[in-house]
Design a protein around this motif. Structure first.
Motif, PDB file in Angstrom:
ATOM      1  N   LEU A  79       0.888  -1.029  -0.014  1.00 20.51           N
ATOM      2  CA  LEU A  79       0.207  -0.108  -0.045  1.00 20.51           C
ATOM      3  C   LEU A  79       0.859   1.288  -0.003  1.00 20.51           C
ATOM      4  O   LEU A  79       0.495   2.477  -0.618  1.00 20.51           O
ATOM      5  CB  LEU A  79      -1.242   0.042   1.226  1.00 20.51           C
ATOM      6  N   ASP A  80       2.038   1.257   0.844  1.00 24.32           N
ATOM      7  CA  ASP A  80       2.891   2.572   0.813  1.00 24.32           C
ATOM      8  C   ASP A  80       4.228   1.993   1.422  1.00 24.32           C
ATOM      9  O   ASP A  80       4.442   0.947   1.965  1.00 24.32           O
ATOM     10  CB  ASP A  80       2.153   3.344   2.029  1.00 24.32           C
ATOM     11  N   GLY A  81       5.224   2.773   0.829  1.00 22.40           N
ATOM     12  CA  GLY A  81       6.517   2.493   1.303  1.00 22.40           C
ATOM     13  C   GLY A  81       7.218   1.723   0.345  1.00 22.40           C
ATOM     14  O   GLY A  81       6.689   1.475  -0.626  1.00 22.40           O
ATOM     15  N   SER A  95       7.066  -1.334  -4.337  1.00 17.87           N
ATOM     16  CA  SER A  95       6.735  -0.111  -3.539  1.00 17.87           C
ATOM     17  C   SER A  95       4.962  -0.201  -3.792  1.00 17.87           C
ATOM     18  O   SER A  95       4.509  -1.296  -4.406  1.00 17.87           O
ATOM     19  CB  SER A  95       7.120   1.242  -4.269  1.00 17.87           C
ATOM     20  N   SER A  96       4.360   1.005  -3.656  1.00 21.07           N
ATOM     21  CA  SER A  96       2.791   1.153  -3.547  1.00 21.07           C
ATOM     22  C   SER A  96       2.177   0.573  -4.753  1.00 21.07           C
ATOM     23  O   SER A  96       2.922   0.895  -5.884  1.00 21.07           O
ATOM     24  CB  SER A  96       2.513   2.577  -3.517  1.00 21.07           C
ATOM     25  N   THR A 119       3.485  -0.157   4.406  1.00 13.84           N
ATOM     26  CA  THR A 119       2.182  -0.508   4.915  1.00 13.84           C
ATOM     27  C   THR A 119       1.910  -1.469   3.696  1.00 13.84           C
ATOM     28  O   THR A 119       1.920  -1.188   2.672  1.00 13.84           O
ATOM     29  CB  THR A 119       1.230   0.542   5.176  1.00 13.84           C
TER      30      THR A 119
END
Length: 172
Positions: A79-81, A95-96, A119
């Motif tokens: 989702l993020d990071g 990554s995302s 996340t």
């Protein structure tokens, strides 16, 4: 667009079943484990053994050692990071929006290589291993971050992994 269907037979069990699962935002069982935060949304008990599903928040530098699950396939959706993945012999960064599938008995690990929390969602099929986080993690304390673990905490974790048919493997 609609299709001209006959009037449904309301006694057909496909219309009357209500044994699915709905978990709302903010629901689930959260645990701190080795500096990471895991929220288990559903367990094998909720899905007749089909899958376990969770959300993870991993701080920079966090993530597990290389390992392989003997009983479950595992899938990740970021989702993020940014996460560096080891999958078999390959090392790559995700990554995302990226997805990773790890078949059972495949060496893998992830590590947050970014400068902020990563996340992601992950699931096991069949379900069951997600209960490991519930059994071995710490109850979160509201308003605090998951503390990193020292060597003394890892001994019990390794024993728990062995009970779950998870093999810790060398990085190289």
């Amino acid at each position: 667009m609609s299709f001209p269907f006959p009037v449904p037979d309301k006694s057909d069990p496909r219309w009357t079943r209500e044994d699915g699962v709905h978990v709302r935002r903010g629901e689930g069982t959260s645990r701190w484990l080795a500096g990471d935060t895991y929220t288990i949304k559903v367990t094998a008990d909720d899905t007749n053994g089909v899958l376990g599903f969770a959300k993870a928040v991993v701080p920079p530098g966090g993530g597990p050692v290389a390992h392989a699950h003997g009983n479950e396939d595992e899938a990740f959706y970021v989702l993020d990071g940014a996460l560096e993945f080891l999958l078999g012999e390959r090392v790559f960064t995700v990554s995302s929006g990226d997805f990773v599938f790890v078949p059972r008995n495949t060496r893998h690990r992830f590590k947050n290589v970014g400068d902020k929390d990563a996340t992601f969602l992950f699931m096991y099929t069949p379900g069951g291993h997600e209960r490991f986080f519930i059994r071995h993690g710490d109850e979160p304390v509201e308003g605090e971050a998951s503390p990193p673990w020292g060597p003394e905490r890892y001994a019990g974790l390794v024993d728990g992994l062995l009970e779950e048919n998870v093999t810790i493997l060398p990085e190289v």
